[in-house]
Scaffold this motif. Structure first.
Motif, PDB file in Angstrom:
ATOM      1  N   GLY A 192      11.473  -7.780   4.223  1.00  0.00           N
ATOM      2  CA  GLY A 192      10.759  -7.923   2.964  1.00  0.00           C
ATOM      3  C   GLY A 192      10.161  -6.645   2.403  1.00  0.00           C
ATOM      4  N   PHE A 193      10.658  -5.488   2.815  1.00  0.00           N
ATOM      5  CA  PHE A 193      10.158  -4.237   2.259  1.00  0.00           C
ATOM      6  C   PHE A 193      10.970  -3.848   1.023  1.00  0.00           C
ATOM      7  CE2 PHE A 193       8.347  -3.887   6.453  1.00  0.00           C
ATOM      8  CZ  PHE A 193       7.192  -3.147   6.261  1.00  0.00           C
ATOM      9  N   LEU A 204       8.712   2.554   1.284  1.00  0.00           N
ATOM     10  CA  LEU A 204       9.135   3.279   2.481  1.00  0.00           C
ATOM     11  C   LEU A 204       9.204   4.785   2.296  1.00  0.00           C
ATOM     12  CD1 LEU A 204      11.980   0.898   3.704  1.00  0.00           C
ATOM     13  CD2 LEU A 204       9.660   1.086   4.597  1.00  0.00           C
ATOM     14  N   VAL A 205       9.781   5.231   1.165  1.00  0.00           N
ATOM     15  CA  VAL A 205       9.976   6.669   1.019  1.00  0.00           C
ATOM     16  C   VAL A 205      10.129   7.048  -0.447  1.00  0.00           C
ATOM     17  CG1 VAL A 205      12.461   6.394   1.443  1.00  0.00           C
ATOM     18  CG2 VAL A 205      11.422   8.621   1.783  1.00  0.00           C
ATOM     19  N   GLU A 206       9.562   8.211  -0.817  1.00  0.00           N
ATOM     20  CA  GLU A 206       9.704   8.716  -2.178  1.00  0.00           C
ATOM     21  C   GLU A 206      11.144   9.152  -2.417  1.00  0.00           C
ATOM     22  OE1 GLU A 206       7.286   9.060  -4.512  1.00  0.00           O
ATOM     23  OE2 GLU A 206       5.796   8.130  -3.172  1.00  0.00           O
ATOM     24  N   ALA A 225       5.412   4.420  10.023  1.00  0.00           N
ATOM     25  CA  ALA A 225       4.979   5.363   9.001  1.00  0.00           C
ATOM     26  C   ALA A 225       4.338   4.622   7.836  1.00  0.00           C
ATOM     27  CB  ALA A 225       6.172   6.190   8.523  1.00  0.00           C
ATOM     28  N   TRP A 226       4.944   3.516   7.452  1.00  0.00           N
ATOM     29  CA  TRP A 226       4.376   2.709   6.371  1.00  0.00           C
ATOM     30  C   TRP A 226       2.997   2.165   6.775  1.00  0.00           C
ATOM     31  CZ3 TRP A 226       3.027  -2.493   6.578  1.00  0.00           C
ATOM     32  CH2 TRP A 226       2.579  -3.035   5.365  1.00  0.00           C
ATOM     33  N   ALA A 227       2.903   1.658   8.001  1.00  0.00           N
ATOM     34  CA  ALA A 227       1.642   1.060   8.452  1.00  0.00           C
ATOM     35  C   ALA A 227       0.537   2.113   8.495  1.00  0.00           C
ATOM     36  CB  ALA A 227       1.831   0.411   9.820  1.00  0.00           C
TER      37      ALA A 227
END
Lengths: 243, 419
Positions: free
Chosen positions: B285-286, B291-293, B307-309
């Motif tokens: 569900g992301f 997550l990333v630019e 990294a997200w958390a």
């Protein structure tokens, strides 16, 4: 107390009734280390009692007999006691307990069932047939769990019409199919006469296995994790042909 | 029987195609040999850690295209071979009945012309299904610029087809694969998707790509960043209905001034991180923005969920006894299986850390982001990052005992007076 039984489903169900209120019960169908302080009992099948236990368990959980079937196939030494504790817990709870994964008895049974099913899945991939002179296919194997009949069901559908034998060399039994029906039978050693082309196909497969690998990206640990060494014995790609 | 030499030549250039899944098709054995295995089935593993599920082979490696990264490109000095359809069929049948493979992955260089090549591929798969009565898994590569009718016909016999995007941007494609264009790859992909939807709606008999389509991108041969690559993947999942996007870390096979000569040091790890992020997009569900630019790469020292958390620590810790499934799935270290176990088990009892441990929920990372029955067993906020990256560094890290951490936390609470 230690309860010995012959490993059959009915004897298990009989033993379940005997051991029901014994909290320290150890059930085994193999060899167990006898200790001085523990008494031992040999449980024989009592058809009537087994029927009674089965009926009751099915009332509580309609999938209980398939759980039992799977658990008793496991090759792990404590499988009988794991199964005993699970069904005792089920009987005491009076309703399906499959989801109660925080309970020791359920967690142990769940893990054991999962390992058996996982091995069935793995062996669907790792089994290797050889073609015999008669055209029949022969696959020796030595899985941890007693699963050749389950494997045979998969291949009966897949190889419709081909006669085949799946031979568990460890348990000395085989699942045999004439291409339409299945049965299991004891089988010690099999005399196999290979077809004229068999070795050439195996050689071609070895060549393919060697070629499809990317040597610059070697990750042996990962390979062994996915395909443990104990399964290599019957894989042509992991064994060079005899000279 | 095909000779070992020719098998070697035709496999040698097919092996860099990473797609090897045999899942998604429930094809039945209709009176011959073979059937689908919806969950997919691996038959062997090679020393590079990859599985063998399908027989990967080219019909021909004799190419008229000049893709600069490819060892089979026109003009390259390599041994050439072209197989007869019958040879491939026999190989598949004999490998399959010995249970070496789950099916066929058939690709080809563009031999003579795109239409000619597509026609030959169609001939093989049609022959397999109708003459040899083979109902196992077949994956066929689409040839760019081939006649749509041939592609449509092939899709009736194959379980899955794929066009490789190859490179994540039009500019890189122009530079490295001049005869392929974004449009020659995307248009047939979208057309197949439309035809598949129509086929499903009509409920006709037969099959049309029951396992859908996939694609593949080479990572590290061109300058695109992970953010851009993953945005492309997300678009393909949403708009083209693809089942999978594969990422292939560039392996230099060809010396060419505009290509890197050495494999990127981060190659395998970068590829791994891309797959992890890809899974987060499809099953957790992301969205890619989380997550990333676009102009950045995923961190290598942390998995993308961690990294997200760490960027969103204000959302944590969550209580395992109450958090909904979609929140549990966002906890680092908790995957689909653990999340399912937790939601099952908590129907019956209140879960504490010892229960989680018993259920084999891996707590190495998760403990910093959850409470169990109100109790927190993680480290202080400023320490989490260090602990998580350290775990990633130590390849053979030992599973730490949960309670040794409970102990240090207690020790700290004694020291600081905080409860």
């Amino acid at each position: 107390m230690i309860y010995f039984y012959d490993g059959s489903k009915d004897a298990f169900l009989t033993a379940l009734l005997y051991a029901f209120s014994d909290d320290d019960a150890v059930l085994t169908s193999g060899r167990a280390q006898l200790s001085l302080s523990q008494k031992t009992v040999f449980v024989c099948t009592d058809k009537r009692r087994a029927e009674k236990a089965k009926k009751r368990l099915l009332e509580l959980d309609k999938d209980s007999m398939s759980d039992l079937d799977t658990l008793l196939r496991s090759g792990e030494e404590d499988r009988d006691t794991v199964a005993l504790n699970y069904f005792k817990f089920l009987a005491k709870a009076g309703k399906p307990v499959r989801g109660m994964l925080a309970e020791d008895a359920v967690a142990a049974a769940d893990a054991c069932i999962r390992r058996v099913n996982f091995e069935v899945h793995r062996m669907h991939g790792f089994l290797r047939f050889m073609e015999c002179e008669s055209g029949a296919l022969y696959a020796p194997c030595a899985p941890d769990a007693d699963i050749v009949d389950l494997l045979a069901r998969h291949f009966l559908v897949r190889l419709k019409g081909y006669p085949f034998v799946i031979h568990d060399t460890k348990r000395q039994k085989a699942a045999v199919s004439d291409g339409t029906k299945l049965f299991t039978a004891p089988l010690g050693q099999a005399e196999v006469v290979l077809s004229a082309d068999e070795e050439a196909w195996q050689a071609l497969w070895r060549e393919y296995y060697k070629t499809v690998n990317i040597p610059s990206r070697e990750r042996l640990k990962q390979m062994r994790g996915y395909m443990p060494v104990r399964y290599w014995k019957f894989l042509p790609e992991k064994n060079d042909p005899p000279n | 029987m095909i000779s070992e030499d020719r098998l070697r030549i035709l496999t040698e250039s097919a092996k860099y195609d990473v797609s090897c899944s045999s899942s998604g098709s429930g094809r039945k054995n209709e009176g011959g040999i073979g059937n689908g295995y919806a969950a997919g089935c691996c038959h062997s593993f090679t020393p590079d850690g990859r599985c063998i599920s399908l027989l990967k082979i080219l019909l021909s490696n004799d190419c008229i295209f000049h893709c600069r990264y490819c060892m089979s490109r026109a003009g390259a000095d390599v041994p050439r071979a072209t197989a007869e359809p019958q040879e491939i069929c026999e190989l598949v049948m004999d490998f399959y009945k010995r249970n070496y493979i789950e099916g066929l992955f058939l690709s080809s260089a563009v031999h003579i012309s795109p239409d000619y090549t597509m026609e030959r591929l169609l001939e093989v798969v049609k022959k397999l299904r109708t003459e040899y009565k083979f109902f196992g898994y077949v994956h066929v590569k689409g040839i760019p610029r081939a006649d749509p009718l041939l592609v449509h016909e092939t899709a009736k016999y194959a379980d899955r087809m794929s066009y490789n995007i190859e490179l994540p941007s039009e500019e890189s494609l122009k530079l490295l694969a001049p005869q392929k264009s974004r449009e020659s790859l995307l248009v047939p992909m979208l057309r197949l998707q439309r035809e598949r939807a129509e086929f499903k709606a009509e409920r006709k008999k037969g099959h049309f790509l029951p396992a859908g389509q996939t694609t593949q991108m080479i990572v590290g041969a061109s300058p695109e960043r992970d953010g851009k690559i993953l945005r492309l993947s997300e678009g393909l999942y949403r708009n083209a209905g693809l089942k999978r996007v594969y990422y292939s870390s560039y392996v230099p096979l060809v010396h060419d001034g505009i290509l890197p000569d050495e494999p990127a040091a981060a190659g395998a790890c970068r590829e791994h991180r891309l797959y992890q992020a890809d899974w987060l997009l499809r099953f957790y569900g992301f969205s890619v923005e989380e997550l990333v630019e676009e102009g950045e790469d995923l961190p290598l020292d942390l998995d993308p969920k961690c990294a997200w958390a760490l960027r969103n620590l204000h959302l944590f810790p969550v209580e395992v006894n109450r958090a909904p499934l979609e929140v549990l799935l966002r906890v680092p270290g908790i995957g689909a299986r653990s999340a399912y176990k937790i939601t099952e088990a908590r129907k019956y009892t209140t879960l504490d850390f010892s229960a989680l441990k018993k259920m084999r929920v891996v707590l190495k990372r998760a403990r910093h982001f959850i409470t169990a029955n109100g109790k927190f067993c993680g480290a202080a906020e400023r320490e989490i990052r260090g602990l998580l990256t350290a775990g990633e560094r130590a390849e053979n890290a030992v599973q730490l005992d949960l309670f040794s951490y409970a102990e240090t936390e207690r020790a700290r609470s004694v020291r600081t007076g905080e409860l």
